[in-house]
Design an enzyme around this catalytic site. Sequence first.
Site, short mmCIF file in Angstrom:
data_model
loop_
_atom_site.label_atom_id
_atom_site.label_comp_id
_atom_site.label_asym_id
_atom_site.label_seq_id
_atom_site.Cartn_x
_atom_site.Cartn_y
_atom_site.Cartn_z
N HIS A 108 0.87 -1.13 0.08
CA HIS A 108 0.08 0.11 -0.20
C HIS A 108 0.72 1.38 0.00
O HIS A 108 1.74 1.17 0.83
CB HIS A 108 -0.87 -0.16 1.32
CG HIS A 108 -1.61 1.42 1.45
ND1 HIS A 108 -2.77 1.61 0.78
CD2 HIS A 108 -1.41 2.20 2.44
CE1 HIS A 108 -3.20 2.92 1.19
NE2 HIS A 108 -2.45 3.13 2.20
N TYR A 146 -6.55 8.89 0.52
CA TYR A 146 -6.69 9.46 1.86
C TYR A 146 -5.44 10.60 2.15
O TYR A 146 -4.48 10.41 1.34
CB TYR A 146 -6.94 8.50 3.02
CG TYR A 146 -5.99 7.61 3.36
CD1 TYR A 146 -4.89 8.15 4.12
CD2 TYR A 146 -5.49 6.31 2.49
CE1 TYR A 146 -3.68 7.13 4.51
CE2 TYR A 146 -4.47 5.53 3.00
CZ TYR A 146 -3.71 5.97 3.87
OH TYR A 146 -2.51 5.08 4.07
N ASP A 163 -28.58 -21.65 16.64
CA ASP A 163 -29.99 -22.02 16.88
C ASP A 163 -29.92 -23.14 15.68
O ASP A 163 -29.21 -23.32 14.79
CB ASP A 163 -30.85 -21.06 16.45
CG ASP A 163 -31.08 -20.84 14.89
OD1 ASP A 163 -30.18 -20.83 14.30
OD2 ASP A 163 -32.26 -20.78 14.29
#
Length: 850
Positions: free
Chosen positions: A223, A277, A577
């Site tokens: 990155h 960013y 469940d």
Amino acid sequence: MSTESLPSRAKTVIIGAGAVGCSIAYHLTELGADDVVVVDQGPLPVTGGSSTHAPGIMFQTSPSKIQTKTAHYTSRLLKDAGVYTEVGGIEVARSEERMDFLRRRVEWATSYGLPEPQLLEPKEVSERLPLVDEEEILGGYYSPTDGQVAGTDALQWYIETSSARFFGDTEVTDIETGGGEIQAVVTDNGRIECDRCVLATNNWAYQTGQMAGLDLPITPVEHQYVVTDPLEELRGNEDAIGDATAGLEVPGDSQITEFMAQPPDRPVGRDQDNSLYFRTHGDGYGLGSYNHEPLVVDPDEMGKNDEDSQASVHSFTEKHWTKATHPDREKSPQQAFDELLPATEGKDFRVTENGIFVYTPDGMPVLGETAAVDGLWTGLAIWWTHSGGYGKILAEWMENGVPRLPSGPVDTSGIHVNRFEPHAGCKDYFTDRGGKRYEQVYSIVEPRWQPDDHRGLRVSPFYGQQQELGAEFYQSGGWETPQWYESNADLVSKYEEQIPERDGWQGVNRSPIEGAEHLHTRENVSMFDMTTFSSIMVEGEDAGDFLQRICSNDMDVDTGRVRYSTMLNEGGTILADITVARLDEDEYMVTTGGGNSPGIHGSWLQEHAPDTVSVTVEESAKCTVGLWGPKSRLLLQRVTDADVSNDEFPYFSCKRLYVGDVPVIALRVSYVGELGWELWAPSEYGQKLWNTLWEAGQDLDVRAMGGGALESMRLEKGFRLWGTDIDTDVNPLEAGLPFAVDLDTEFIGKEALVEAKEEGIDTEVACLTLDDSTDVMLGGRPVLADGEAVGYVQAGDYGYSVGESIAYTYLPSEYADAGTSVQIECEGETYDATVRDEPLYDPGRNKIIR
């Protein structure tokens, strides 16, 4: 930081002293755990992992509740520690599609409790971020508690605050196991026997997992990040460089660590339309980019620190900055930044890096105790943003048996280490999928989006027939599962008045055929492929007693009977469940859902079973057809000699019988609220089973039914779905399942459940219907009462039989009574809704028990 010699024994050994390992150690010792040892191959605190080369930006809002909650917990923890700078975060939109997305951000933040989320006009963005060209944007999303963590300072705080012992420059060379249990961690400085071991190795997760015989599907990816030369517009913002690492051993270029430790002086920013960013570093700007092709690192090739570099920092690749290499982005990072932040145009960079961090195939973290090795825990694929929260969750899980944050128990279905499918450990698979998650990290991902690679991995025996019927396949747990069938398109005109038109975001990847299949099943008979569901055989002389201890319901049933139950953890919240069929005196078949259920639920049963009980998870061993609808008995009776009348084969019973030549375990249960059966057969008989039923039902207009119809039918009936409506964040009383609990029996979690009942259940499941709209409500959208968020949508769909849009949520008890008016915010609109008694469809059960 310990100066003593490495011990030969410890109760708990944590491998990895980055953000995650330090957080786990801190939270374990806060809970009272003693004798905790943390080891890392690099020096402390700058180990060479991603924690100190990361810019530390923390955007908290996510469509995932647990990601948002862990981020907010982390920001509060580190702010109190004095190592977090709360400057706020702004995400800008450069397209109308992104503005719609930012409205969703506000809704998610409202649902999950982030303070004061808001949309901004372009001028309001530039007032907070003066270098942003407001002519380039349509607006922004502002979260005032976003900010930045100083990685080095935070690690030092953890180490100094925790009572754990930390050892740097200690490389793990082996993890010893025996008898399915952890035994010791072997390092180049000695061997440490231990009762528990936690893998917190992120970039090296695959390698450390291999030491214990595990194929952990965690992909390192590069990155890009740069820090510009000083900008005239930031003159006067200069901060000292060199203080953060003073006196510390720093592998490689210390400038990277120094600049990342610097706090920003204004909001951190994101331009997700271009996968970018940014944040200030004194008088320069730090620019981060996901806007390049995935640069996947072979997980076997993750190296070590050397004299010139940190192990998780690779050389900057300029072409990925100056050229458009991302498959979904037209502009290069350089071009996009030049437009958004003109002051950075043409500037050189003081710092450049291709830093490495990791992704999983589904983009979520990996937590929990492994099924293969008792005592071996994982805290992996976690960034700074969520590290404090996940450290807290894992510590609570390890010490008290209940994964939780201070706000309460959390849903672990999407983060559990045992959730992965059998094929997920294949390196080609998980590195491809990890790279895809990197590629998508700032993309707007559509509801029900489907990958196009590694398809056809797992198919049921009915796959050929389904292809002939024009199945629209969705991938779930690696399985190809039909969502609807084009062969049923002729039904749409028959039911068109009952099927609302869909448009906008709520209509993406939906088909009116789903509604037609729903309505056809209510009137006729349909076949549903349940092969993704799993059977777990529990056998032995103590099988009944074991299931009684595992299940919350009374399991003392006669042979040939079926019982629905929940399995609870020690905190009394729902681990699963399940449906349990007693086939013989000492033989039971437990059925559970697909996806991550076999790994999570099966491992829980195996872990708790005594030596006198055999637990066999039959993932893929059986195929299953759900035969449902008012004509299902007529069809089934045609193909079997067994008596399937209501008197001889009542609701919630089971039989071994033959469908044609095929041996079948038939359960008289139905997940859609109609008369029906689940027919379980060995997988090799699957094609014959399908064809026998299909051919015998042609004059009854038997149809294949997909998952879209199943979802809307089960919501009409109020049937729960584990991982969506119920999970480890609620107990069965809150979930409206008191019939699945018998407090006269003894079971795991009973004590906590009784305590919760005595204290009073103040949150309850609630069924909502929209007052005047047929739009579908999407998960994670806020439910409002008296102008405040009181819950969020757990699941939503349109009920074609009841003619209403349905949403399930949990509400404070004072709002959960039928008739209460609430509102739902979804896609920028506010919908009036009303709490209803459930189930909406056939409340007297006349359809299902006839």
